[in-house]
Write a protein that holds these residues in place. Structure first.
Motif, PDB file in Angstrom:
ATOM      1  N   LEU A 220       8.127  -8.048  -2.636  1.00 55.26           N
ATOM      2  CA  LEU A 220       7.833  -7.011  -3.677  1.00 55.26           C
ATOM      3  C   LEU A 220       6.484  -6.567  -3.266  1.00 55.26           C
ATOM      4  N   MET A 221       5.670  -6.999  -2.582  1.00 56.23           N
ATOM      5  CA  MET A 221       4.477  -6.593  -2.164  1.00 56.23           C
ATOM      6  C   MET A 221       4.605  -5.441  -1.087  1.00 56.23           C
ATOM      7  N   ILE A 222       5.410  -5.811  -0.050  1.00 52.60           N
ATOM      8  CA  ILE A 222       5.762  -5.213   1.148  1.00 52.60           C
ATOM      9  C   ILE A 222       6.328  -3.732   0.732  1.00 52.60           C
ATOM     10  N   LYS A 223       7.257  -3.761  -0.376  1.00 45.80           N
ATOM     11  CA  LYS A 223       7.920  -2.783  -0.957  1.00 45.80           C
ATOM     12  C   LYS A 223       7.245  -1.923  -1.583  1.00 45.80           C
ATOM     13  N   ALA A 224       5.957  -2.377  -2.472  1.00 47.29           N
ATOM     14  CA  ALA A 224       5.153  -1.782  -3.230  1.00 47.29           C
ATOM     15  C   ALA A 224       4.231  -0.765  -1.898  1.00 47.29           C
ATOM     16  N   LEU A 225       3.762  -1.529  -1.060  1.00 48.19           N
ATOM     17  CA  LEU A 225       2.729  -0.740  -0.054  1.00 48.19           C
ATOM     18  C   LEU A 225       3.593   0.249   0.571  1.00 48.19           C
TER      19      LEU A 225
ATOM     20  N   SER B 247       2.817   5.027   7.272  1.00 45.05           N
ATOM     21  CA  SER B 247       1.249   5.138   7.472  1.00 45.05           C
ATOM     22  C   SER B 247       0.673   3.888   8.063  1.00 45.05           C
ATOM     23  N   PHE B 248       1.390   2.829   8.253  1.00 46.79           N
ATOM     24  CA  PHE B 248       0.823   1.732   9.047  1.00 46.79           C
ATOM     25  C   PHE B 248       2.019   1.172  10.043  1.00 46.79           C
ATOM     26  N   GLU B 249       1.727   0.442  10.940  1.00 50.58           N
ATOM     27  CA  GLU B 249       2.556   0.136  12.130  1.00 50.58           C
ATOM     28  C   GLU B 249       3.333  -1.151  11.637  1.00 50.58           C
ATOM     29  N   LYS B 250       2.592  -2.254  11.098  1.00 47.16           N
ATOM     30  CA  LYS B 250       3.410  -3.517  10.739  1.00 47.16           C
ATOM     31  C   LYS B 250       2.326  -4.054   9.599  1.00 47.16           C
ATOM     32  N   ILE B 251       3.115  -5.055   8.892  1.00 50.23           N
ATOM     33  CA  ILE B 251       2.318  -5.819   7.802  1.00 50.23           C
ATOM     34  C   ILE B 251       2.607  -7.315   8.272  1.00 50.23           C
TER      35      ILE B 251
ATOM     36  N   CYS C   6      -2.646 -11.365   4.528  1.00 45.86           N
ATOM     37  CA  CYS C   6      -1.668 -10.373   5.190  1.00 45.86           C
ATOM     38  C   CYS C   6      -2.277  -9.318   6.243  1.00 45.86           C
ATOM     39  N   ASN C   7      -2.147  -9.009   7.233  1.00 44.33           N
ATOM     40  CA  ASN C   7      -2.854  -8.388   8.119  1.00 44.33           C
ATOM     41  C   ASN C   7      -2.051  -6.929   8.095  1.00 44.33           C
ATOM     42  N   VAL C   8      -2.672  -5.920   7.942  1.00 45.05           N
ATOM     43  CA  VAL C   8      -2.006  -4.595   8.085  1.00 45.05           C
ATOM     44  C   VAL C   8      -2.386  -3.894   9.295  1.00 45.05           C
TER      45      VAL C   8
ATOM     46  N   HIS D 170       7.111 -11.068   8.447  1.00 43.85           N
ATOM     47  CA  HIS D 170       7.323 -11.365   6.912  1.00 43.85           C
ATOM     48  C   HIS D 170       7.486 -12.728   6.772  1.00 43.85           C
ATOM     49  N   ASN D 171       7.957 -13.528   7.552  1.00 45.94           N
ATOM     50  CA  ASN D 171       8.489 -15.103   7.388  1.00 45.94           C
ATOM     51  C   ASN D 171       7.309 -15.978   7.978  1.00 45.94           C
TER      52      ASN D 171
END
Length: 551
Positions: free
Chosen positions: A77-82, A90-94, A106-108, A430-431
């Protein structure tokens, strides 16, 4: 029509009825929200359908498997919202890196500015998604198609992970056009994730979620700076070696680089142990090195290796186990179930320990006890010590960081070390791999080797061990003068060979079966490697055997 048996009652449903529909009839009988069902002994997600006669039981968010499901779904849910508020480009990875208390750091990566305005928009978008109660869809894709989906979303980590997948199909979850893979079960819709808070923390995000025992309360964020620094240092070690995920580790194994990897990791740990020894010496006046950490952290091997480093400075270390100060079995406190509570402070003869330590500090000769775990009695076998000018006592036990344990000793004479196996490798970005999983596998392998305890015995008592850690160890983490992460980036590939046969020995129908299946699935991600090239002073040897120390 099909017959479904629930709590001994048989009910009729149309074939194809979702488990979520069935659950709604029973939800009011449960204090916590039902998250999953067990169908004839197999865990099933709520969006699955009942197609034949079966027996069903329920897991709520207060069960371990239910809580993990909530966390997993909240991360998606958080990744989808970001992605929605900032844009996927706008970002390479989270990367979901590690947990601190009830928070998940979480490192963005990229140029995205994680300011308060963006944090507010992420929280707002998450609440919009929850209110919309959008379905989380699950579909099994052929491996080739799955890799194409990951590639299209820039998920190189998942491409790499599934390069080593033996199966031909991959289960992928979809939330409103966002596709992702998650190791484990998910909730059926966004409406289930009602409690969360995203906050800025250091240079990343902290996703705060309820704890298992209070699923409708988001606790305040705890700023455990020493723990955070230790975890970040381990992540930096992994990045330096080019290993952030299991896919990276498997790549190194397949390239034949595992021996170099083992040597570098061991050297990094030895350097850190040397730094701690140097700090002890520089402080001056330290006579008691207090080492504490949760189960299977490698405390014994660490204390031996630290002692060797201290000897290089001319000190003479003497190991002492707090366990030798256990009260006699008939005086051991009982827990709420009437079982012996060996984790509580009252299980230790604190008065005797402090008398002995203060006498030693005063230059007296003291006969130290040894606890006989077979008879449950403290014994004296002529082990006498007198502290000279260069002597240091290295004391190891779960209560070592608690000043109530050593209340009579001068503060300046103590140096406190917290040690734990703080997992620094992810399955993918993500895991994350919970720290407790690595420690449980360590303990399982060691219990089987040294005590003949089957895996189901270790799993059965793990919840009790964890309760003791939460109560008696973790609250004192930040009081430590130094922290040490004992995890080895390669160790799960080694433990795999030892743990899998033990886990396969747990039969369907036994209470520990679900956990065994979960761990077996987890170990499938790793390419196994032999322990032959693991040094004999490695912390890994404390668990798989072959240590040069008496552990």
């Amino acid at each position: 029509m099909i017959t479904v048996k629930i709590h001994g009652e048989q009910k009729q449903y149309e074939a194809g009825t979702t488990y979520e529909t069935i659950v709604k009839e029973y939800q009011e009988k449960y204090g916590g929200r039902i998250a999953l069902v067990s169908v004839n002994g197999k865990i099933r997600e709520l969006f699955k359908k009942a197609k034949r006669d079966c027996e069903i039981s329920f897991f709520t968010l207060e069960d371990p498997v239910g809580h993990k499901t909530y966390v997993r779904t909240a991360v998606m849910l958080m990744i989808k919202a970001l992605r929605d508020v900032a844009g996927a480009d706008s970002f390479e990875k989270i990367k979901v890196e590690f947990s601190i208390g009830a928070g998940y750091y979480c490192n963005v990566t990229g140029s995205l500015q994680l300011d308060e305005e963006l944090i507010g928009r992420i929280n707002g978008r998450m609440r919009e998604l929850v209110k919309a109660d959008l379905p989380i869809l699950k579909k099994s894709y052929p491996l080739g198609e799955a890799l194409e989906i990951f590639r299209a979303q820039g998920m190189k980590d998942k491409e790499k992970l599934f390069r080593y997948r033996r199966g031909s199909y991959v289960n992928i979850y979809c939330l409103d056009g966002y596709y992702d893979y998650y190791y484990g079960y998910m909730l059926p819709s966004t409406g289930y994730v009602k409690y969360f808070e995203v906050a800025a923390y250091q240079d990343g995000l902290m996703l705060m979620l309820p704890e298992q025992n209070a699923p409708d309360v988001v606790p305040p964020m705890e700023r455990r700076e020493k723990l955070f620094y230790t975890l970040k240092q381990s992540d930096e070690w992994g990045s330096m070696m080019g290993i952030d995920t299991v896919g990276d580790l498997n790549d190194q194994i397949c390239r034949g680089n595992i021996n170099d990897l083992i040597l570098v990791q061991e050297a990094l740990q030895e350097r850190r142990i040397g730094e701690i020894a140097e700090d002890i010496v520089k402080r001056g006046g330290v006579k008691f090195v207090m080492i504490a950490g949760p189960s299977s952290s490698g405390k014994t091997t660490f204390s031996h290796r630290l002692s060797i480093q201290l000897r290089t400075y001319g000190l003479t270390p003497h190991p002492i186990a707090l366990d030798d100060y256990f009260v006699n079995r008939d005086q051991t406190p009982l827990d709420e179930n009437g079982d012996y509570n060996f984790e509580c402070l009252e299980a230790i003869d604190i008065e005797q320990f402090n008398r002995n330590m203060t006498d030693l500090l005063a230059g007296k000769t003291v006969e130290l006890p040894s606890f006989n775990f077979k008879t449950g009695m403290r014994e004296y076998r002529g082990s006498c010590k007198t502290l000279g000018e260069e002597d240091v006592l290295v004391i190891e036990g779960i209560h070592g960081l608690n000043d109530a344990t050593s209340y009579a000793l001068p503060h300046e004479s103590k140096y406190k070390i917290y040690i734990s196996a703080l997992t620094s490798i992810n399955i993918d970005e993500h895991n994350r791999i919970p720290t407790t999983d690595g420690r449980l596998l360590r303990r399982m392998v060691r219990d089987a080797r040294t005590r003949g305890t089957p895996a189901r015995g270790t799993i059965n008592m793990w919840a009790s061990v964890r309760r003791g850690e939460e109560q008696y160890i973790f609250p004192f983490q930040e009081s430590a003068d130094a922290m040490f992460n004992s995890v080895l980036i390669y160790e799960l590939a080694v433990l795999k060979q030892y743990a899998e046969p033990l886990l396969f020995g747990i039969n369907k129908g036994e209470p520990e079966y679900h956990e065994a299946k979960r761990l077996l699935k987890f170990l499938e991600y790793f390419i196994g490697v032999s322990s032959d090239n693991v040094p004999n002073n490695s912390i890994c040897r404390e668990f798989v055997g072959g240590s040069c120390f008496h552990v």
